[in-house]
Design an enzyme around this catalytic site. Structure first.
Site, PDB file in Angstrom:
ATOM      1  CE1 TYR A 172      -3.457   2.733   0.487  1.00  0.00           C
ATOM      2  CE2 TYR A 172      -1.953   3.669   2.074  1.00  0.00           C
ATOM      3  CZ  TYR A 172      -3.119   3.705   1.465  1.00  0.00           C
ATOM      4  OH  TYR A 172      -3.729   4.725   1.316  1.00  0.00           O
ATOM      5  NE  ARG A 219       0.888  13.244  11.154  1.00  0.00           N
ATOM      6  CZ  ARG A 219       1.394  13.644   9.928  1.00  0.00           C
ATOM      7  NH1 ARG A 219       2.417  14.541   9.686  1.00  0.00           N
ATOM      8  NH2 ARG A 219       0.525  13.696   8.719  1.00  0.00           N
ATOM      9  NE  ARG A 229      -8.441   7.713   5.463  1.00  0.00           N
ATOM     10  CZ  ARG A 229      -8.674   8.884   5.152  1.00  0.00           C
ATOM     11  NH1 ARG A 229      -9.575   9.165   4.252  1.00  0.00           N
ATOM     12  NH2 ARG A 229      -8.401   9.988   6.033  1.00  0.00           N
ATOM     13  CG  PHE A 289      12.632  18.232  -4.003  1.00  0.00           C
ATOM     14  CD1 PHE A 289      11.379  19.095  -3.647  1.00  0.00           C
ATOM     15  CD2 PHE A 289      12.430  16.908  -4.433  1.00  0.00           C
ATOM     16  CE1 PHE A 289      10.150  18.416  -4.324  1.00  0.00           C
ATOM     17  CE2 PHE A 289      11.307  16.433  -4.888  1.00  0.00           C
ATOM     18  CZ  PHE A 289      10.128  17.068  -4.741  1.00  0.00           C
TER      19      PHE A 289
END
Length: 416
Positions: A172, A219, A229, A289
């Site tokens: 997932y 978290r 979910r 980044f």
């Protein structure tokens, strides 16, 4: 800003970073000559201020491509996330979104009125216009990742949005985050900023995404539970409770914290790959980044470890001062390695010797230390420098922080 400074009062390095950020001249991104581009970056700022900052600091060759990559995947995610859309409507969009992005003028208005990023899809024709203006190489990468992600999302949506095994968990997270890592790496290599090896090491790119996603899933336990979910894998939580929601019951607090440490341990398994990937990135703007979300993740994981609040409070975040400090420090591999060492030590120090994952977490923290000392020797000096600022607050030097705050107030009034 005042509340952020107060929250960081016992962390002088963070207060200093906040003051420097406040007083530094702000980079102004002017898109007024291109209204379509201006709207794109408006949506980027609305969907994620943190990503907006690092994306706009990229070199021009990559900036628009990665902005659009982010917005397209955010649009896909906004359909997948919206529990008010029934599956019969949702699944076809998830499976064909990679084709939709080639359809000029397409928009979507079926999101619920409270869906956070609804407006992005209402104006998605602007995103499609930008996408179609990209170089074909970037279009191909973005469409491929969108296709793979949409199919993965469709699979888990029909499976009831829950995961059973740790293998399911990895799969997932691969679909929703690991694929993002793969796409970014392909773009870094395609534009010539990074070597072809960056794109070839798909295992490392995948781990970059999995570390971020697993930290967020850990978290967001309460938020996901509220929205029906289930992303914590049953293979893990089933060791500690009969039902996932049982972890919120006060009488299960000890088991809940043990389950949490299991989740933290699982996420930490990707840090070795994260460091190896960052070592490969040579372009300075690409490095920042990539590095900034990863240091945010290790800071967040440290905040979560042994923190029972994740079972009682939603929207737990690291301090704004800590965020600004991490962004300022994350500009080379030695500094990033030092940050990982710093937080790994904090994680290890928090661990409860009676916790069943005490040894696992200790081994993971020790491996981070060993890797960084061996491969990034410059991280030792950087770690000492970071600790000097961090420890100033914990050792009781409130005067240091207060002096910085006072200085900030004076400077603010001076420049007002």
């Amino acid at each position: 800003m005042a509340s952020a400074i107060l929250a960081s009062l016992f962390h002088p390095s963070e207060v200093l970073a906040l003051v420097q950020y406040k007083l530094a001249p702000k980079t102004k991104y002017d898109y007024t000559n291109d209204k379509a581009r201006e709207r794109l970056y408006h949506h980027l700022n609305m969907t994620s201020r943190s990503f907006a900052a690092v994306i706009q600091d990229l070199d021009e060759e990559l900036k628009d491509a990665i902005c659009l990559f982010y917005l397209i995947l955010r649009g896909l995610d906004t359909i997948e996330d919206d529990m008010t859309i029934d599956l019969e409507t949702k699944i076809p969009y998830l499976k064909t979104f990679h084709e939709i992005i080639y359809q000029k003028g397409w928009t979507f208005t079926k999101n619920g009125p409270n869906e956070k990023d609804r407006q992005l899809l209402v104006e998605f024709d602007v995103v499609i216009e930008g996408f179609l203006a990209l170089k074909p190489a970037y279009q191909t990468i973005i469409a491929d990742i969108t296709k793979r992600m949409g199919n993965g999302m469709a699979h888990y949506a029909t499976a009831g949005i829950h995961v059973d095994t740790t293998a399911d968990y990895d799969e997932y997270c691969h679909y929703v985050a690991g694929l993002v890592g793969l796409g970014l790496s392909e773009m870094f290599s395609a534009c010539g900023f990074e070597s072809p090896m960056v794109a070839k090491r798909k295992d490392l790119s995948n781990s970059m995404g999995l570390f971020l996603q697993k930290t967020n899933i850990t978290r967001d336990y309460l938020e996901d539970l509220r929205d029906n979910r289930r992303f914590w894998p049953k293979e893990i939580w089933g060791l500690y409770a009969e039902k996932l929601e049982d972890l919120v019951k006060p009488e299960n607090s000890d088991k809940a914290k043990q389950c949490l440490s299991h989740m933290v341990s699982n996420a930490m398994g990707h840090i070795k790959d994260v460091l190896e990937y960052l070592e490969m990135i040579k372009n300075p703007s690409c490095f920042k980044f990539c590095a900034i979300p990863q240091v945010m993740a290790i800071a967040t994981l440290n905040m979560l470890h042994t923190n029972y609040k994740i079972f009682t409070h939603e929207n737990i975040k690291i301090r704004k001062g800590e965020t600004v400090w991490l962004m300022k420090e994350s500009d080379n591999i030695d500094k990033v390695a030092a940050i990982f060492r710093l937080y790994a030590r904090e994680v290890n120090n928090k661990s409860d010797p009676l916790d069943p994952h005490f040894v696992d977490i200790g081994v993971a923290c020790g491996e981070i230390e060993q890797i960084c000392v061996g491969k990034y020797p410059g991280s030792t000096a950087e770690l000492a420098r970071l600790q000097a600022g961090v420890m100033a607050g914990t050792s009781g030097s409130v005067i240091t922080a207060a002096a910085v705050v006072a200085g900030a107030v004076v400077l603010k009034s001076t420049f007002a």
